[in-house]
Motif scaffolding. Structure first.
Motif, PDB file in Angstrom:
ATOM      1  N   PRO A   1       0.811  -1.231   0.000  1.00 19.36           N
ATOM      2  CA  PRO A   1       0.000   0.000   0.000  1.00 19.36           C
ATOM      3  C   PRO A   1       0.841   1.276   0.000  1.00 19.36           C
ATOM      4  O   PRO A   1       0.451   2.282  -0.599  1.00 19.36           O
TER       5      PRO A   1
ATOM      6  N   THR B   1      -5.214  -0.869   0.269  1.00 16.05           N
ATOM      7  CA  THR B   1      -4.985  -1.257   1.666  1.00 16.05           C
ATOM      8  C   THR B   1      -5.484  -2.673   1.970  1.00 16.05           C
ATOM      9  O   THR B   1      -5.173  -3.218   3.032  1.00 16.05           O
TER      10      THR B   1
ATOM     11  N   TYR C   1      -3.071  -5.303   3.331  1.00 19.61           N
ATOM     12  CA  TYR C   1      -2.751  -5.481   4.750  1.00 19.61           C
ATOM     13  C   TYR C   1      -3.399  -6.760   5.289  1.00 19.61           C
ATOM     14  O   TYR C   1      -2.849  -7.428   6.167  1.00 19.61           O
TER      15      TYR C   1
END
Length: 389
Positions: free
Chosen positions: A293, A362, A365
């Motif tokens: 990211p 993201t 993650y």
């Protein structure tokens, strides 16, 4: 006919190169969506089904494959994969996505399952002193199959259309797999090289905590990598703005690193052990997924991190056979390996599904967190193995 063990390796590599084309599936998504107005998400289901049936076939037909021998099992793989791709050509021609699921997903998936396990089972028996390297070379070829296919699919679609491309690949791969199957055979002294083994029934296998830990390790390691592979070309274009030509090269290099990772880490596992190898490449990928990211604005950084991740993804498959063999013994190795590969089937649905939960970068993650859980599972497995001594 007396077989040469190095030609056995070559035959196994040819079969794996043929079935490895499934990993170039992202090259089919846009053409199918544009030509037939199929939703991209629905189109990806064909890929998930193929990998799902690969794992299920490996689990529930692995024992049959060993019973009938490499040649007959290889011929079964050839028939199903060829019918699957020829059937896909027909499904595309009539524009029926559900028929495509059956042909590309189910029929081809069964062929993939037989075609995946037969060379691995066979070649490891010819090289008992280097099981990690032997399985790594064979499984590397599966990954490199996507490298080859990524350069074939586009030109074939342009010159022959979607239906013609599927049919041509079906015939071409069918011929290659047929020649491979006719040469594959077990060594004459296969019984003599058998090691001590744990005699387990299928029920005992799936309730064995060591098997559960191995299954979870493979599942968690596969989720992120297969999510990337399922839409690699699209990710390259959407995340860092690649052109169509650059996306094709991106998919090809992913295939290359998938293969190189399998060869590198499997050879390392023969020296430092399978458990240590798993922990190292999973740990590396925890970091890489967490960094994506932050580096997604740079095409070069995004690609480097992706290639490292895919190398670790492939490493799990290449290291797994010798890991299973070291725990359960060679006599049950094929059966246990087949059951373990159902983790691949599950991850083929879960990984792309998780990636589709958000359009934000993201989401990577989440895959880093899954791999942290994998490290915890690995520590648990280490304790189980220590108590079994």
């Amino acid at each position: 006919m007396k077989r040469n063990k190095y030609l056995i390796v070559l035959a196994g590599m040819i079969m794996q190169l043929s079935i490895g084309s499934i990993y170039a599936y992202s090259k089919w998504i846009e053409p199918l969506s544009v030509a037939l107005n199929w939703d991209a998400h629905d189109t990806k289901t064909g890929f998930s089904l193929a990998i799902c049936f690969l794992g299920l076939t490996a689990a529930f037909m692995g024992k049959l494959a060993q019973k009938v021998g490499p040649t007959k099992a290889g011929l079964i793989a050839t028939v199903f994969l060829t019918l699957g791709l020829l059937g896909s050509a027909f499904a595309v021609n009539v524009g029926n996505i559900y028929l495509f699921y059956v042909t590309f997903g189910v029929l081809q998936g069964i062929g993939l399952g037989f075609g995946y396990v037969v060379p691995v089972y066979t070649v490891v028996k010819w090289f008992p002193e280097k099981p990690g390297l032997a399985s790594g070379i064979i499984i590397m070829s599966f990954a490199l199959g996507s490298l080859l296919a990524s350069f074939l699919i586009g030109p074939l679609i342009t010159s022959m259309g979607l239906s013609g491309a599927f049919a041509t690949l079906g015939i071409g791969y069918g011929i290659c797999m047929l020649l491979s199957a006719l040469y594959l055979a077990n060594p004459e002294n296969a019984r003599a090289i058998a090691h001590a083994h744990v005699d387990l029934t299928p029920k005992e296998i799936i309730t064995d905590k060591r098997f559960i830990a191995l299954w979870l390790l493979l599942f968690l390691n596969v989720c992120g990598g297969i999510a990337i592979i399922s839409k690699a070309a699209i990710l390259g274009q959407e995340v860092v703005g690649m052109s169509a030509a650059q996306a094709t090269m991106f998919v090809a290099i992913i295939g290359l690193f998938n293969g190189l990772g399998r060869l590198f880490w499997s050879s390392i596992s023969d020296k430092i052990g399978c458990w240590t190898t798993f922990m190292i490449f999973i740990g590396i990928n925890v970091v890489c997924f967490a960094l994506i990211p932050s580096f997604s604005t740079s095409s070069v950084s995004f690609q480097i991190l992706t290639y490292i991740i895919i190398a670790g993804y492939g490493a799990g498959f290449a290291t797994l056979p010798s890991f299973v063999k070291s725990i359960f013994g060679i006599e049950k190795y094929g059966q246990v390996l087949g059951y373990t590969l159902t983790a691949w089937s599950a991850a083929a649905f879960v990984g792309p599904l998780l990636l589709g939960l958000s359009t934000e970068i993201t989401i990577f993650y989440l895959f880093s967190i899954l791999l942290i859980i994998a490290l915890i599972v690995g520590i648990w497995l280490k304790g189980l193995l220590a108590r079994a001594l």
